[in-house]
Write a protein that holds these residues in place. Structure first.
Motif, PDB file in Angstrom:
ATOM      1  N   PRO A 121     -10.655 -15.305  -9.131  1.00  0.00           N
ATOM      2  CA  PRO A 121     -11.425 -14.271  -8.435  1.00  0.00           C
ATOM      3  C   PRO A 121     -10.498 -13.224  -7.836  1.00  0.00           C
ATOM      4  N   SER A 122     -10.925 -11.990  -7.899  1.00  0.00           N
ATOM      5  CA  SER A 122     -10.094 -10.917  -7.362  1.00  0.00           C
ATOM      6  C   SER A 122     -10.102 -10.947  -5.842  1.00  0.00           C
ATOM      7  N   GLU A 123      -8.897 -10.899  -5.267  1.00  0.00           N
ATOM      8  CA  GLU A 123      -8.813 -10.943  -3.810  1.00  0.00           C
ATOM      9  C   GLU A 123      -8.308  -9.624  -3.253  1.00  0.00           C
ATOM     10  N   VAL A 124      -8.270  -8.613  -4.094  1.00  0.00           N
ATOM     11  CA  VAL A 124      -7.660  -7.360  -3.655  1.00  0.00           C
ATOM     12  C   VAL A 124      -8.603  -6.592  -2.742  1.00  0.00           C
ATOM     13  N   ASP A 125      -8.098  -6.272  -1.564  1.00  0.00           N
ATOM     14  CA  ASP A 125      -8.846  -5.404  -0.654  1.00  0.00           C
ATOM     15  C   ASP A 125      -8.552  -3.966  -1.018  1.00  0.00           C
ATOM     16  N   GLU A 126      -9.562  -3.134  -0.849  1.00  0.00           N
ATOM     17  CA  GLU A 126      -9.322  -1.710  -1.068  1.00  0.00           C
ATOM     18  C   GLU A 126      -8.695  -1.132   0.192  1.00  0.00           C
ATOM     19  N   SER A 127      -7.815  -0.185   0.033  1.00  0.00           N
ATOM     20  CA  SER A 127      -7.351   0.552   1.206  1.00  0.00           C
ATOM     21  C   SER A 127      -6.870   1.897   0.718  1.00  0.00           C
ATOM     22  N   ASN A 128      -7.350   2.940   1.347  1.00  0.00           N
ATOM     23  CA  ASN A 128      -7.028   4.270   0.843  1.00  0.00           C
ATOM     24  C   ASN A 128      -5.672   4.719   1.344  1.00  0.00           C
ATOM     25  N   PRO A 129      -4.920   5.384   0.478  1.00  0.00           N
ATOM     26  CA  PRO A 129      -3.619   5.859   0.921  1.00  0.00           C
ATOM     27  C   PRO A 129      -3.757   6.921   2.002  1.00  0.00           C
ATOM     28  N   VAL A 130      -2.840   6.903   2.922  1.00  0.00           N
ATOM     29  CA  VAL A 130      -2.787   7.937   3.953  1.00  0.00           C
ATOM     30  C   VAL A 130      -1.720   8.923   3.506  1.00  0.00           C
ATOM     31  N   ALA A 131      -2.073  10.195   3.463  1.00  0.00           N
ATOM     32  CA  ALA A 131      -1.098  11.181   2.991  1.00  0.00           C
ATOM     33  C   ALA A 131      -0.207  11.666   4.127  1.00  0.00           C
ATOM     34  N   TYR A 132       1.059  11.281   4.075  1.00  0.00           N
ATOM     35  CA  TYR A 132       2.050  11.827   4.994  1.00  0.00           C
ATOM     36  C   TYR A 132       2.832  12.892   4.242  1.00  0.00           C
ATOM     37  N   GLY A 133       3.460  13.758   4.975  1.00  0.00           N
ATOM     38  CA  GLY A 133       4.390  14.647   4.300  1.00  0.00           C
ATOM     39  C   GLY A 133       3.789  15.996   4.027  1.00  0.00           C
ATOM     40  N   PRO A 134       4.477  16.855   3.277  1.00  0.00           N
ATOM     41  CA  PRO A 134       5.733  16.503   2.622  1.00  0.00           C
ATOM     42  C   PRO A 134       6.886  16.290   3.608  1.00  0.00           C
ATOM     43  N   MET A 135       7.743  15.358   3.247  1.00  0.00           N
ATOM     44  CA  MET A 135       8.929  15.072   4.048  1.00  0.00           C
ATOM     45  C   MET A 135      10.142  15.612   3.307  1.00  0.00           C
ATOM     46  N   SER A 136      10.835  16.529   3.926  1.00  0.00           N
ATOM     47  CA  SER A 136      11.882  17.222   3.179  1.00  0.00           C
ATOM     48  C   SER A 136      13.214  16.498   3.246  1.00  0.00           C
ATOM     49  N   ASP A 137      13.329  15.571   4.161  1.00  0.00           N
ATOM     50  CA  ASP A 137      14.627  14.938   4.363  1.00  0.00           C
ATOM     51  C   ASP A 137      15.005  14.046   3.185  1.00  0.00           C
ATOM     52  N   ILE A 138      16.112  14.366   2.559  1.00  0.00           N
ATOM     53  CA  ILE A 138      16.586  13.527   1.466  1.00  0.00           C
ATOM     54  C   ILE A 138      17.622  12.591   2.051  1.00  0.00           C
ATOM     55  N   PHE A 139      17.285  11.325   2.160  1.00  0.00           N
ATOM     56  CA  PHE A 139      18.142  10.473   2.980  1.00  0.00           C
ATOM     57  C   PHE A 139      18.755   9.319   2.243  1.00  0.00           C
ATOM     58  N   ARG A 140      18.401   9.111   1.018  1.00  0.00           N
ATOM     59  CA  ARG A 140      19.052   8.015   0.323  1.00  0.00           C
ATOM     60  C   ARG A 140      18.970   8.253  -1.179  1.00  0.00           C
ATOM     61  N   ASP A 154       6.552  21.549 -15.302  1.00  0.00           N
ATOM     62  CA  ASP A 154       7.188  22.637 -14.542  1.00  0.00           C
ATOM     63  C   ASP A 154       6.656  22.691 -13.115  1.00  0.00           C
ATOM     64  N   GLU A 155       5.360  22.321 -12.950  1.00  0.00           N
ATOM     65  CA  GLU A 155       4.761  22.347 -11.604  1.00  0.00           C
ATOM     66  C   GLU A 155       5.477  21.383 -10.667  1.00  0.00           C
ATOM     67  N   VAL A 156       6.036  20.315 -11.226  1.00  0.00           N
ATOM     68  CA  VAL A 156       6.748  19.334 -10.403  1.00  0.00           C
ATOM     69  C   VAL A 156       8.195  19.782 -10.190  1.00  0.00           C
ATOM     70  N   TYR A 157       8.834  20.157 -11.292  1.00  0.00           N
ATOM     71  CA  TYR A 157      10.276  20.421 -11.205  1.00  0.00           C
ATOM     72  C   TYR A 157      10.614  21.704 -10.457  1.00  0.00           C
ATOM     73  N   LEU A 158       9.595  22.602 -10.254  1.00  0.00           N
ATOM     74  CA  LEU A 158       9.925  23.813  -9.495  1.00  0.00           C
ATOM     75  C   LEU A 158      10.095  23.517  -8.015  1.00  0.00           C
ATOM     76  N   HIS A 159       9.665  22.330  -7.591  1.00  0.00           N
ATOM     77  CA  HIS A 159       9.842  21.976  -6.178  1.00  0.00           C
ATOM     78  C   HIS A 159      11.197  21.338  -5.962  1.00  0.00           C
ATOM     79  N   THR A 160      12.162  22.143  -5.588  1.00  0.00           N
ATOM     80  CA  THR A 160      13.486  21.583  -5.345  1.00  0.00           C
ATOM     81  C   THR A 160      13.707  21.354  -3.857  1.00  0.00           C
TER      82      THR A 160
END
Lengths: 111, 789
Positions: free
Chosen positions: B248-267, B617-623
């Motif tokens: 039986p499926s035990e997966v609970d639904e939970s909606n993602p919370v949108a944070y960001g955009p976070m510009s800090d490149i840290f790792r 291109d829509e993704v890669y233009l965001h540097t």
């Protein structure tokens, strides 16, 4: 010539002995003591130099050192054959300089 | 007194002393540090002392062993350890590993501990700081605490540690590995904590993957379009476990919370190129009627090699294979009855939570209806030639505040205090003689989760994911999650029985290649880093209606058929039918083999990449921020299905582009970029290198013209690739083969430093036998004996 030979041989013997007691730079002590046998400054230098130069050079050449020579040559971007020479020059130079110092310590006058 | 003599005496004494001082110390210059020349070039204790002379036998009486132990080195410098009991055998394993790979063991445990700048200087400080932010030293401390709860089992690890230190205690500076001499530092004795650090380093490589920040950024940026760019699964993939679940499926639904955009490149992202293949076939699929097991782990290739081959014999077992230096036992190998191996499981076990602070100083934070105080861990980082650097890392209920700027705390499986002696896995594993025993031995394994594959000489095969897999609500861990609610935490771990697994399947084989573990009927949600192309290829090969011999299986490990090219290229070629140029001429007759002599292989690589970048291109233009890369399989599927995807249109152009336009434009760009390189072959177009751990060129092997690709079974890339290839046919006496890109010795001056690279590069193997005594070994290099008082 006799003096040259005696500095040469004593430096060689002492260099061989001090390596058991002191780090690699123990050859300086060998140089001082051997150089003390000669009142000729530059004779002491050359005899000391040649003594450990040849000692170290032959130690390296007579061992299975080809691979290390290649690797260390690569490290310094030098030909492999230059590395044993470089080692021997370091040993020779230090012994020579300290042989000269020995001569200066033990002999007031250079004849 | 003669003034001039005094002056000369002074002059020459000072000059001599300065010379000795200069030659006895290392110097840092703008370009490269100059080592202490006198120390490394004197014939007594310098590099010359690391020359490999004639091998001599050693006898140690009064060694801390219970019974006599006998080590015989064969002519590949593989030690065969004959011991009366497991503890003595592991003492000897520690000894031989230190004997051959001391510096490697040191440096590979310094990295997770954030202690590289102590020996390598300020240049490594950034790495050290980031490792300490991730809490790897803290994780090792936790592991040691946990292990101490198992004093009986710990004796095995202590014996191994004692073996390493027994070797080190008998070293004089002239015996130190070359690297110590060049760096001018001393080796450091081993401890149980160092074995823990090694396990944590392995976890960082294998389960240090997450794209939470990138995904959150993309979700904030693309909102409803997010699933169009980043679908989770390729429907063409074949999961590791070939069955449907009815749990039986035990997966609970939970909606993602949108944070960001976070510009800090840290790792930095975890290295792309880590992966592995393993498969096992049952007697009905095998030409000889015996089960066969194959495994090739793909890791960063280095010298000395990541693996060390060892054969351990006690009255209870005789096991041979490779060990990870610093961990006792055999990780991938075989004994008289069974063979085993692992590939990585990509489940995401590294999640970020956004902390909601309760005060301005950021020392307390909200968690459900409570306000909690952060705890502090002071990190003191010794820096060579400089003052120690201090850093304070805040710890929350989730784990360390790894990113202070974005207030992100890290929940990572490696920090857990394990409830089982997980270091036992590869010790117990080598003693097993049936699947039940093997399941028990591997049940203690915690992280990084692996596809543990098994085969035995009774024709059984099995595969189970061993490792703790968190129970997650849907999409949990895919994005940065709130840190102020306990409901955001993992809901415990999937029981080991529910981990994906299979035993003697109907299809007659089992195969894993870092793809999804189970199909969508698996009742638990998981996300992560999976690679589907190799899995598709090995399944296609093993599904053929034939019986396989060892030559077939060898060709599979060396297979360079590019499934993605087969998916994508026909459509690409269709759209440029009327065109003619050197590129198309090669590609139209290409067999999708990423072979070293192929020009088409290189052309496809460049063309597909150009197309991929035009499409997204829509993704890669965001540097300005970190975004996840759209998956290559998604690009290939858009091509092969010729679906009308809204992102085909190039953003900002007046025209409405079609797939054909993109294919044509990317082809023209490829032609431009290949200008002058059109005769270059794939194998020469990239530089396959096996670099020394310190990147010392003189100790590295450069420019191997090899085929392969990260999406082909032979996953050879420029600095990553098959780090060990093994095939074991389980007849009465195992018929085993294997090799790795390196050699047993870690000494660059040894004839055994890189001697196996040639065999490995040609796709061949060494024969791996199980001599039951030293007399059965044809060519003995030398022997070591340990005897108690």
């Amino acid at each position: 010539m006799k003096k040259f030979l005696s500095v040469f041989i004593v430096a060689l013997v002492l260099a061989f002995v001090v390596k058991w007691i002191l780090p690699w730079w123990g050859i300086a002590l060998a140089g001082v003591l051997a150089g003390g046998l000669s009142n000729k400054r530059f004779l002491a230098f050359f005899a000391g130099f040649l003594s450990v130069f040849l000692y170290w050079y032959s130690l390296i050449l007579w061992g299975p050192h080809q691979k290390v020579a290649e690797l260390s040559g690569d490290l310094f971007t030098l030909p492999a054959g230059a590395m044993p020479l470089m080692s021997a020059v370091i040993g020779g130079l230090i012994t020579g300089i300290f042989a000269l110092v020995g001569s200066l310590i033990f002999h007031k006058k250079s004849t | 007194m003669n003034v001039s003599r005094l002056f000369a005496l002074f002059f020459w004494s000072v000059l001599g002393a300065l010379l000795v001082y200069a030659l006895n110390n290392s110097w840092s210059t703008a370009n490269a540090p100059i080592p202490a020349l006198g120390q490394i070039l004197n014939p007594y204790s310098g590099l010359w002392a690391n020359a490999e002379g004639a091998f001599e036998n050693h006898d140690f009486t009064g060694a801390p062993v219970q019974e006599e132990v006998h080590i015989v080195y064969d002519d590949d410098l593989v030690p065969h350890i004959y011991a009366d009991n497991l503890q003595d055998a592991l003492f000897a394993q520690g000894y031989v590993e230190a004997q051959n790979r001391l510096f490697q063991m040191d440096v590979s445990t310094r990295d997770p501990d954030g202690r590289l700048s102590e020996i390598l200087g300020e240049g490594l400080l950034k790495r050290d700081l980031s490792q300490r932010r991730l809490g790897l030293g803290y994780a090792a401390d936790n592991a040691v605490k946990a292990w101490k709860k198992f004093p009986e089992e710990l004796k095995l690890l202590e014996a191994y540690t004692a073996g390493i230190n027994y070797y080190m205690d008998r070293l004089s500076p002239k015996d130190w590995p070359m690297e110590y001499k060049l760096l001018g530092v001393e080796p450091e004795s081993w401890s149980i904590r160092k074995s823990a650090l090694l396990l944590k380093a392995m976890s960082q490589t294998l389960c240090g993957y997450e794209e939470d920040v990138e995904n959150s950024n993309a979700l904030a940026l693309f909102k409803d379009d997010f699933p169009l760019i980043y679908p989770e699964r390729n429907s063409k993939d074949i999961p590791v476990i070939p069955k449907s679940y009815i749990l039986p499926s035990e997966v609970d639904e939970s909606n993602p919370v949108a944070y960001g955009p976070m510009s800090d490149i840290f790792r930095k992202r975890s290295p792309d190129g880590v992966g592995s293949n393993n498969w096992a076939i049952m007697p009905e699929k095998s030409a000889t009627g015996n089960a066969v097991l194959c495994n090739d782990p793909h890791l960063g290739l280095s010298l000395p090699s990541v693996w060390f081959e060892v054969h351990i014999i006690t009255p209870d077992f005789s096991a041979r294979g490779v060990s990870l230096l610093g961990m006792p036992g055999i990780m991938i190998g075989f004994n008289q009855n069974i063979a085993w191996g692992e590939t990585n499981v990509g489940h995401d076990v590294m999640d970020y939570h956004k902390i909601r602070w309760a005060n301005e100083d950021k020392t307390s934070y909200y968690y459900d209806d409570q306000v909690l105080d952060v705890e502090y861990r002071i990190e003191r980082i010794p820096v060579r030639g400089k003052e120690d650097v201090l850093d304070t890392v805040k710890y929350t209920v989730w784990g360390p505040l790894a990113n202070e700027k974005e207030d992100l705390a890290l929940r990572w499986i490696v920090h857990d205090q394990v409830d089982k002696p997980d270091f036992l896995t590869f010790i117990q594993g080598m003693t097993c003689s049936n699947y039940q025993e093997y399941l028990e031995a591997t049940a203690v394994f915690y992280a990084p989760a692996q596809n543990f594959i098994y085969a035995d000489n009774e024709g059984n095969i099995g595969l189970r994911i061993n490792g703790n897999l968190p129970i997650k609500k849907r999409e949990m861990g895919r994005f940065v999650r709130p840190g102020d609610k306990s409901e955001q935490a993992w809901q415990g771990f999937i029981s080991r029985e529910d981990n994906p697994q299979e035993y003697n399947p109907e299809q007659g084989y089992l195969a894993s290649a870092n793809q999804w573990s189970a199909d969508t009927s698996y009742p638990y949600y998981y996300n992560g880093n999976f690679e589907g192309f190799r899995g598709r290829r090995i399944n296609a090969l093993l599904r053929q209606d034939k019986k396989f011999d060892l030559e077939d299986l060898q060709s599979f490990q060396n297979d360079v058929y590019h499934v993605m090219a087969a998916d994508a290229l026909p459509t690409m070629l269709k759209h440029v039918q009327g065109e003619d140029n050197f590129l198309l001429e090669q590609l139209r007759s290409w067999d999708y083999q990423m072979s070293p002599g192929s020009r088409a292989a290189m052309f496809f690589d460049v063309w597909f990449d150009q197309f991929h970048h035009l499409l997204w291109d829509e993704v890669y233009l965001h540097t300005e921020m970190e975004l996840p890369e759209p998956d290559l399989w998604h690009t290939a599927n858009i091509l092969s299905s010729e679906a009308d995807h809204p992102f085909i249109d190039i953003k900002g152009s007046s025209k409405k582009e079609t797939l054909k336009d993109l294919v044509l434009e990317s082809m023209n760009k490829t032609l431009d970029s290949l200008d002058g390189r059109q005769d270059l072959q794939y194998g020469n177009s990239r530089n396959v290198q096996i670099r020394h751990l310190l990147r010392i060129p003189a100790f590295s092997v450069d420019s191997l013209p090899l085929g392969g690709h990260k999406h082909t079974l032979n996953a050879q890339q420029s600095t990553f690739g098959p780090s060990w290839r093994m095939m074991v046919e389980l007849s009465d006496q195992p018929n085993a083969f294997g090799t790795y890109p390196g050699g047993q010795s870690g000494n660059p001056a040894s004839a055994y430093y890189s001697n196996r690279i040639e065999t490995w590069a040609s796709g061949s193997y060494d024969t791996l036998s199980l001599p039951s005594s030293g007399q059965e070994i044809d060519r003995v290099l030398y022997q070591i004996k340990f005897a108690p008082e």
